[in-house]
Enzyme design. Structure first.
Site, PDB file in Angstrom:
ATOM      1  CE1 TYR A  43      -2.980  -3.073   0.164  1.00 36.37           C
ATOM      2  CE2 TYR A  43      -3.502  -2.577   2.444  1.00 36.37           C
ATOM      3  CZ  TYR A  43      -3.659  -3.360   1.316  1.00 36.37           C
ATOM      4  OH  TYR A  43      -4.522  -4.437   1.345  1.00 36.37           O
TER       5      TYR A  43
ATOM      6  NE  ARG B 265     -11.034  -2.477  -5.956  1.00 38.17           N
ATOM      7  CZ  ARG B 265     -10.416  -3.091  -6.955  1.00 38.17           C
ATOM      8  NH1 ARG B 265     -10.738  -2.815  -8.203  1.00 38.17           N
ATOM      9  NH2 ARG B 265      -9.478  -3.971  -6.713  1.00 38.17           N
TER      10      ARG B 265
ATOM     11  CE  LYS C 296     -17.607   7.713  -3.086  1.00 44.03           C
ATOM     12  NZ  LYS C 296     -16.439   8.114  -2.315  1.00 44.03           N
TER      13      LYS C 296
ATOM     14  CD  GLN D  11     -14.387   8.466   2.259  1.00 46.48           C
ATOM     15  OE1 GLN D  11     -13.336   7.893   2.526  1.00 46.48           O
ATOM     16  NE2 GLN D  11     -14.721   8.791   1.023  1.00 46.48           N
TER      17      GLN D  11
HETATM   18  N1  LIG Z   1      -5.922  -8.800   1.419  1.00 48.08           N
HETATM   19  C1  LIG Z   1      -6.156  -8.249   0.263  1.00 48.08           C
HETATM   20  O1  LIG Z   1      -5.754  -8.728  -0.795  1.00 48.08           O
HETATM   21  C2  LIG Z   1      -6.992  -6.987   0.217  1.00 48.08           C
HETATM   22  C3  LIG Z   1      -7.485  -6.510  -1.020  1.00 48.08           C
HETATM   23  C4  LIG Z   1      -8.258  -5.345  -1.004  1.00 48.08           C
HETATM   24  C5  LIG Z   1      -8.512  -4.698   0.184  1.00 48.08           C
HETATM   25  N2  LIG Z   1      -7.988  -5.169   1.360  1.00 48.08           N
HETATM   26  C6  LIG Z   1      -8.173  -4.457   2.640  1.00 48.08           C
HETATM   27  O2  LIG Z   1      -9.500  -4.092   2.775  1.00 48.08           O
HETATM   28  C7  LIG Z   1      -9.625  -2.666   2.869  1.00 48.08           C
HETATM   29  C8  LIG Z   1     -10.950  -2.250   2.257  1.00 48.08           C
HETATM   30  O3  LIG Z   1     -11.032  -2.578   0.893  1.00 48.08           O
HETATM   31  P1  LIG Z   1     -10.976  -1.504  -0.231  1.00 48.08           P
HETATM   32  O4  LIG Z   1     -10.306  -0.312   0.344  1.00 48.08           O
HETATM   33  O5  LIG Z   1     -10.425  -2.135  -1.452  1.00 48.08           O
HETATM   34  O6  LIG Z   1     -12.452  -1.170  -0.601  1.00 48.08           O
HETATM   35  P2  LIG Z   1     -13.733  -0.580   0.120  1.00 48.08           P
HETATM   36  O7  LIG Z   1     -13.584  -0.589   1.591  1.00 48.08           O
HETATM   37  O8  LIG Z   1     -14.858  -1.313  -0.496  1.00 48.08           O
HETATM   38  O9  LIG Z   1     -13.775   0.929  -0.435  1.00 48.08           O
HETATM   39  C9  LIG Z   1     -12.956   1.912   0.098  1.00 48.08           C
HETATM   40  C10 LIG Z   1     -13.128   3.227  -0.647  1.00 48.08           C
HETATM   41  O10 LIG Z   1     -14.503   3.595  -0.713  1.00 48.08           O
HETATM   42  C11 LIG Z   1     -14.656   5.024  -0.510  1.00 48.08           C
HETATM   43  N3  LIG Z   1     -15.414   5.184   0.724  1.00 48.08           N
HETATM   44  C12 LIG Z   1     -15.171   4.627   1.946  1.00 48.08           C
HETATM   45  N4  LIG Z   1     -16.113   4.956   2.842  1.00 48.08           N
HETATM   46  C13 LIG Z   1     -16.988   5.750   2.208  1.00 48.08           C
HETATM   47  C14 LIG Z   1     -18.195   6.393   2.600  1.00 48.08           C
HETATM   48  N5  LIG Z   1     -18.664   6.274   3.839  1.00 48.08           N
HETATM   49  N6  LIG Z   1     -18.831   7.138   1.689  1.00 48.08           N
HETATM   50  C15 LIG Z   1     -18.369   7.259   0.435  1.00 48.08           C
HETATM   51  N7  LIG Z   1     -17.240   6.653  -0.017  1.00 48.08           N
HETATM   52  C16 LIG Z   1     -16.557   5.892   0.859  1.00 48.08           C
HETATM   53  C17 LIG Z   1     -13.237   5.590  -0.396  1.00 48.08           C
HETATM   54  O11 LIG Z   1     -12.741   5.954  -1.692  1.00 48.08           O
HETATM   55  P3  LIG Z   1     -13.202   7.319  -2.486  1.00 48.08           P
HETATM   56  O12 LIG Z   1     -13.464   8.367  -1.472  1.00 48.08           O
HETATM   57  O13 LIG Z   1     -12.070   7.602  -3.405  1.00 48.08           O
HETATM   58  O14 LIG Z   1     -14.448   6.901  -3.265  1.00 48.08           O
HETATM   59  C18 LIG Z   1     -12.442   4.379   0.078  1.00 48.08           C
HETATM   60  O15 LIG Z   1     -11.087   4.438  -0.252  1.00 48.08           O
HETATM   61  C19 LIG Z   1      -8.339  -2.153   2.197  1.00 48.08           C
HETATM   62  O16 LIG Z   1      -8.022  -0.828   2.571  1.00 48.08           O
HETATM   63  C20 LIG Z   1      -7.359  -3.180   2.712  1.00 48.08           C
HETATM   64  O17 LIG Z   1      -6.988  -2.914   4.043  1.00 48.08           O
HETATM   65  C21 LIG Z   1      -7.253  -6.311   1.381  1.00 48.08           C
END
Ligand SMILES: NC(=O)c1ccc[n+]([C@@H]2O[C@H](COP(=O)([O-])OP(=O)(O)OC[C@H]3O[C@@H](n4cnc5c(N)ncnc54)[C@H](OP(=O)(O)O)[C@@H]3O)[C@@H](O)[C@H]2O)c1
Length: 321
Positions: free
Chosen positions: A58, A215, A221, A292
């Site tokens: 990251y 994501r 939104k 968020q």
């Molecule tokens: N082990 C693995 O291979 C793996 C893979 C993926 C993720 N992960 C872990 O899981 C975590 C979460 O997954 P992810 O970050 O891919 O996706 P997610 O949690 O589905 O989406 C996160 C994104 O959504 C937006 N967001 C978050 N809360 C919000 C809200 N309340 N209102 C509006 N927009 C919001 C933000 O981006 P914007 O503001 O730009 O829209 C944020 O960066 C990662 O950070 C990581 O720690 C692990």
């Protein structure tokens, strides 16, 4: 905030974890600022979040630096979960999973230095090996790091059911991390059976569900087709393209309406649904800003409201891909 002790471990974590991928500042667009990221991490902490999920990948380690700066001395009071096994090619753009024992050790030691700790709370294999290292060798390397006190627990991310079963047979697996959301339910096939074959018994391993907001899509939104810069991985995510997006957006309307009805943020409903599944211990939710985080932590309460979960089950069932 509610808390859970992960099966077979002494690790107690909040049921909503902070995902630090975006705050690494790479692959999530041009609007990631360290000051917002630090404020988001601190707000999560104030609201009871005690699990922070990071990875060397990251931002090439920048997410670790943000967490370290934001948490300061509180780092010892929370669980920082990181990952292991990703090796960059010379360009710094392409990464591969190398899980030979020597690289697992080298990568773990780099995380210890970057995070400035003597022991990592939780070290998770980021994704299955793309070289020819058998899983057995990787698990032995992780057990050795545990015996030496360099890590407290280890886990796996993104493995299929047979490998998860193999790791569980070793008896030392602390966590399994997998994608799971209202629109991404492959976890429910064989994996959830491995995790919890007996509906009445406790799960065999703690499960961290990630991408519960798809994501950001399930935050509700995006009312029109978003245009992401090339620096944002969502520019290459088919869920955010033309027809597919508009089909999804119609379904997200249902979720948004439900959110209004129960007076909770749409994001909290989406993540809360994933959290309500009996196999899931914790949802990891990415966030760039405090506002968020404030919405996302509501997932803990949403998942504890059976009438809301029942409504969400019906909405999830209406999703047609
Ligand atoms: N082990 C693995 O291979 C793996 C893979 C993926 C993720 N992960 C872990 O899981 C975590 C979460 O997954 P992810 O970050 O891919 O996706 P997610 O949690 O589905 O989406 C996160 C994104 O959504 C937006 N967001 C978050 N809360 C919000 C809200 N309340 N209102 C509006 N927009 C919001 C933000 O981006 P914007 O503001 O730009 O829209 C944020 O960066 C990662 O950070 C990581 O720690 C692990």
């Amino acid at each position: 905030m509610r808390y859970v002790t992960l099966p077979g471990t002494d690790l107690e974590v909040s049921v909503v974890g902070f995902g630090a991928w975006a705050v690494g500042g790479k692959w999530w667009g041009d609007d990631v600022r360290d000051e917002d990221s630090i404020a988001a991490v601190r707000r999560a902490r104030e609201l009871g979040v005690t699990l922070f999920d990071t990875a060397p990948l990251y931002g090439h380690g920048h997410a670790d630096e943000v967490l370290k700066q934001a948490l300061g001395d509180a780092m010892g009071e929370v669980t920082v979960a990181t990952k292991v096994g990703v090796r960059w090619d010379g360009s710094g753009e392409h990464a591969e999973s190398d899980l030979c024992a020597a690289y697992v050790r080298e990568d773990c030691e780099a995380s210890l230095r970057r995070l400035g700790v003597e022991t990592l709370d939780l070290l998770q294999v980021h994704w299955p090996c793309e070289h020819d290292t058998p899983l057995e060798e990787t698990l032995e390397a992780l057990c050795a790091l545990k015996r030496e006190g360099k890590i407290r627990h280890f886990g796996l991310c993104n493995y299929a059911a047979p490998e998860l079963e193999q790791a569980l047979a070793g008896g030392d697996l602390g966590v399994f991390q997998t994608p799971y959301s209202m629109i991404r339910r492959e976890f429910e096939d064989e994996l959830s059976q491995v995790v919890k074959p007996d509906a009445k018994a406790e799960a065999r391993v703690g499960v961290f569900a990630y991408e519960t907001l798809a994501r950001g899509l399930l935050s509700g939104k995006f009312r029109t087709l978003p245009r992401f810069p090339q620096s944002d991985l969502r520019a290459r995510d088919p869920r955010y393209w033309g027809t597919r997006f508009f089909r999804l957006a119609r379904w997200v309307d249902l979720l948004r309406q439900a959110a209004e009805r129960v007076d909770e943020p749409t994001a909290a409903l989406a993540a809360g649904w994933a959290l309500s599944r009996p196999e899931v211990s914790t949802v990891l939710i990415g966030a760039k800003r405090p506002a968020q985080v404030e919405q996302n932590v509501r997932a803990s309460d949403v998942a504890a409201r059976p009438e809301v979960v029942h409504l969400l089950d019906r909405i999830a069932g209406a999703y047609r891909g």
